[in-house]
Design a protein around this motif. Sequence first.
Motif, PDB file in Angstrom:
ATOM      1  N   TYR A  68       0.984  -1.118  -0.003  1.00 51.30           N
ATOM      2  CA  TYR A  68       0.001   0.103  -0.176  1.00 51.30           C
ATOM      3  C   TYR A  68       0.878   1.318  -0.165  1.00 51.30           C
ATOM      4  N   GLY A  69       2.225   1.061  -0.251  1.00 50.69           N
ATOM      5  CA  GLY A  69       3.001   2.272  -0.560  1.00 50.69           C
ATOM      6  C   GLY A  69       2.623   3.417  -1.516  1.00 50.69           C
ATOM      7  N   LEU A  70       2.803   4.663  -0.919  1.00 54.18           N
ATOM      8  CA  LEU A  70       2.476   5.839  -1.942  1.00 54.18           C
ATOM      9  C   LEU A  70       3.309   5.786  -3.221  1.00 54.18           C
ATOM     10  N   LEU A  71       4.436   5.394  -3.346  1.00 56.19           N
ATOM     11  CA  LEU A  71       5.186   5.267  -4.546  1.00 56.19           C
ATOM     12  C   LEU A  71       4.437   4.132  -5.402  1.00 56.19           C
ATOM     13  N   ASN A  72       4.043   3.048  -4.968  1.00 61.17           N
ATOM     14  CA  ASN A  72       3.778   2.076  -5.847  1.00 61.17           C
ATOM     15  C   ASN A  72       2.046   2.285  -6.336  1.00 61.17           C
ATOM     16  N   GLU A  73       1.410   3.286  -5.378  1.00 57.29           N
ATOM     17  CA  GLU A  73       0.219   3.732  -5.635  1.00 57.29           C
ATOM     18  C   GLU A  73       0.260   4.747  -6.930  1.00 57.29           C
ATOM     19  N   ILE A  74       1.299   5.530  -6.945  1.00 58.05           N
ATOM     20  CA  ILE A  74       1.545   6.744  -7.960  1.00 58.05           C
ATOM     21  C   ILE A  74       1.862   5.771  -9.292  1.00 58.05           C
ATOM     22  N   LEU A  75       2.746   4.854  -9.132  1.00 59.94           N
ATOM     23  CA  LEU A  75       3.121   3.997 -10.296  1.00 59.94           C
ATOM     24  C   LEU A  75       1.721   3.419 -11.011  1.00 59.94           C
ATOM     25  N   GLY A  76       1.098   2.726  -9.823  1.00 59.79           N
ATOM     26  CA  GLY A  76      -0.178   2.247 -10.514  1.00 59.79           C
ATOM     27  C   GLY A  76      -1.059   3.216 -11.273  1.00 59.79           C
ATOM     28  N   PHE A  98      -0.126   5.228 -13.437  1.00 62.35           N
ATOM     29  CA  PHE A  98       0.429   5.325 -14.825  1.00 62.35           C
ATOM     30  C   PHE A  98       0.294   3.961 -15.376  1.00 62.35           C
ATOM     31  N   GLY A  99      -0.276   3.019 -14.671  1.00 56.99           N
ATOM     32  CA  GLY A  99      -0.441   1.817 -15.375  1.00 56.99           C
ATOM     33  C   GLY A  99       1.074   0.974 -15.260  1.00 56.99           C
ATOM     34  N   LEU A 100       2.132   1.424 -14.276  1.00 59.04           N
ATOM     35  CA  LEU A 100       3.245   0.853 -14.336  1.00 59.04           C
ATOM     36  C   LEU A 100       3.050  -0.144 -12.905  1.00 59.04           C
ATOM     37  N   PRO A 101       3.969  -1.402 -13.142  1.00 57.17           N
ATOM     38  CA  PRO A 101       3.847  -2.438 -12.027  1.00 57.17           C
ATOM     39  C   PRO A 101       4.600  -1.872 -10.631  1.00 57.17           C
ATOM     40  N   ALA A 102       4.102  -2.460  -9.820  1.00 51.06           N
ATOM     41  CA  ALA A 102       4.787  -2.198  -8.315  1.00 51.06           C
ATOM     42  C   ALA A 102       5.875  -2.528  -8.246  1.00 51.06           C
ATOM     43  N   GLN A 103       6.890  -1.901  -7.470  1.00 51.02           N
ATOM     44  CA  GLN A 103       8.557  -2.343  -7.049  1.00 51.02           C
ATOM     45  C   GLN A 103       8.371  -2.746  -5.672  1.00 51.02           C
ATOM     46  N   GLN A 104       9.414  -3.663  -5.531  1.00 52.53           N
ATOM     47  CA  GLN A 104       9.882  -4.121  -4.259  1.00 52.53           C
ATOM     48  C   GLN A 104      11.250  -3.268  -3.859  1.00 52.53           C
ATOM     49  N   TRP A 105      10.885  -1.763  -3.696  1.00 53.76           N
ATOM     50  CA  TRP A 105      11.909  -0.990  -3.155  1.00 53.76           C
ATOM     51  C   TRP A 105      12.888  -1.163  -2.321  1.00 53.76           C
ATOM     52  N   LEU A 106      12.490  -1.852  -1.108  1.00 51.01           N
ATOM     53  CA  LEU A 106      13.732  -2.354  -0.189  1.00 51.01           C
ATOM     54  C   LEU A 106      13.755  -3.640  -0.166  1.00 51.01           C
ATOM     55  N   GLN A 107      13.148  -4.359  -0.868  1.00 48.07           N
ATOM     56  CA  GLN A 107      13.197  -5.940  -1.054  1.00 48.07           C
ATOM     57  C   GLN A 107      14.138  -6.362  -1.980  1.00 48.07           C
ATOM     58  N   ASP A 108      14.211  -5.633  -3.036  1.00 46.39           N
ATOM     59  CA  ASP A 108      14.952  -5.883  -4.261  1.00 46.39           C
ATOM     60  C   ASP A 108      16.368  -5.210  -4.017  1.00 46.39           C
ATOM     61  N   PRO A 109      17.290  -6.241  -4.310  1.00 46.40           N
ATOM     62  CA  PRO A 109      18.518  -5.846  -4.269  1.00 46.40           C
ATOM     63  C   PRO A 109      19.197  -4.733  -5.239  1.00 46.40           C
ATOM     64  N   ASP A 110      18.391  -4.752  -6.379  1.00 40.93           N
ATOM     65  CA  ASP A 110      18.829  -3.759  -7.375  1.00 40.93           C
ATOM     66  C   ASP A 110      18.357  -2.439  -6.998  1.00 40.93           C
ATOM     67  N   THR A 111      17.254  -2.306  -6.239  1.00 42.30           N
ATOM     68  CA  THR A 111      16.600  -0.923  -5.869  1.00 42.30           C
ATOM     69  C   THR A 111      16.885  -0.583  -4.459  1.00 42.30           C
ATOM     70  N   SER A 112      17.287  -1.467  -3.727  1.00 40.43           N
ATOM     71  CA  SER A 112      17.396  -1.235  -2.191  1.00 40.43           C
ATOM     72  C   SER A 112      18.533  -0.108  -1.793  1.00 40.43           C
ATOM     73  N   MET A 113      19.582   0.048  -2.312  1.00 47.47           N
ATOM     74  CA  MET A 113      20.457   0.829  -2.188  1.00 47.47           C
ATOM     75  C   MET A 113      20.315   2.322  -2.451  1.00 47.47           C
ATOM     76  N   LEU A 114      19.526   2.350  -3.689  1.00 48.84           N
ATOM     77  CA  LEU A 114      19.064   3.914  -4.181  1.00 48.84           C
ATOM     78  C   LEU A 114      17.918   4.159  -3.260  1.00 48.84           C
ATOM     79  N   SER A 115      17.169   3.362  -2.799  1.00 47.84           N
ATOM     80  CA  SER A 115      15.962   3.589  -1.856  1.00 47.84           C
ATOM     81  C   SER A 115      16.702   4.234  -0.506  1.00 47.84           C
ATOM     82  N   VAL A 116      17.545   3.520  -0.058  1.00 48.35           N
ATOM     83  CA  VAL A 116      18.176   4.128   1.055  1.00 48.35           C
ATOM     84  C   VAL A 116      18.884   5.539   0.902  1.00 48.35           C
TER      85      VAL A 116
END
Length: 319
Positions: free
Chosen positions: A159-167, A169-187
């Motif tokens: 229910y995160g706000l960022l995934n709501e914004i992506l939704g 625009f029809g974009l898929p939800a992201q695992q911001w802190l759970q994905d190794p590819d995006t966790s560091m950028l999120s931090v």
Amino acid sequence: MSAPTLSTTTSKEPRDTELHGDRPRPSGGAFTKHLRRNLTAHGFLIGAVICFSLFSWYPMVREFVLAFQKTEDGQTTWAGLSNLSTVFNDPAFWQAWRNTLLFTALALVLGFAVPFVVAVVLNEFRHAQGYLRLLVYLPVMLPPVASVLLFKYLYDPGYGLLNEILGLFGLPAQQWLQDPDTSMLSVVVAATWMNMGGATLIYLAALQGIPGELYEAAELDGAGLLRKIWHVTIPQTRLILSLLLLMQVIATMQVFVEPFLLTGGAGPGGSTTTVVYLIYQYAFNFNNYGAAAALGLVLLVLLAGVSAVYVKLSRAEDD
């Protein structure tokens, strides 16, 4: 005729001596008077020295000693370079350094550039500058835990706000802190938002010290906004920019709070494990204070080297 002359001379000497202060005073009395006059200042100075000794200098000396010691069954012995060998042979050591350098690089792109851009924008406002400064500095005044809870809500995969914004625009939800590819950028984004207020105000103070005549001369030469920033703003704030760059490197190399609170420290697949978090693991999870001190010593030497290079380059530019 000589008698009056002698009497006059002897009567003037004490008077002239008293007027001009040529007569030597007792050193003990002068020292006591000086000490009493500056007793308050000496008291504050002694207090500061004691605080620095207990909370800054002693821990550094103690860390240096611990780096070459090992404690087993309550017995402390000299271990030589075995703690450094343990640290260098740990696979997590190199992963922690890669993550720390990645965090530093991303933080320099965002955390160093964004505050400067925000300061340039704020400097153009002529009204409500005080409220805008408060708004920019507000995240710094928030407790880190409150800021982390806010970003955990933003990054929540459900229910995160960022995934709501992506939704929207029809974009898929992201695992911001759970994905190794995006966790560091999120931090890094969270850390930039939490700490950019102080740097922004420093930049803003430096920008307001630039003479307006320089911008007027640049406008007469036909310079646009970008050219004025490049040829006037940046050269006039070069000292502040270089100093904050050094402080940014030192601070980001010691990052701990944001990864620890957002991802539990290690993150998915160890993607947010930093050097300071590895020190924390050695000390409090593995009870290996020697290895923790050795890794802290390595970090200290590296940051001291960076500071020495900065000082040398600064002196070269001044000469």
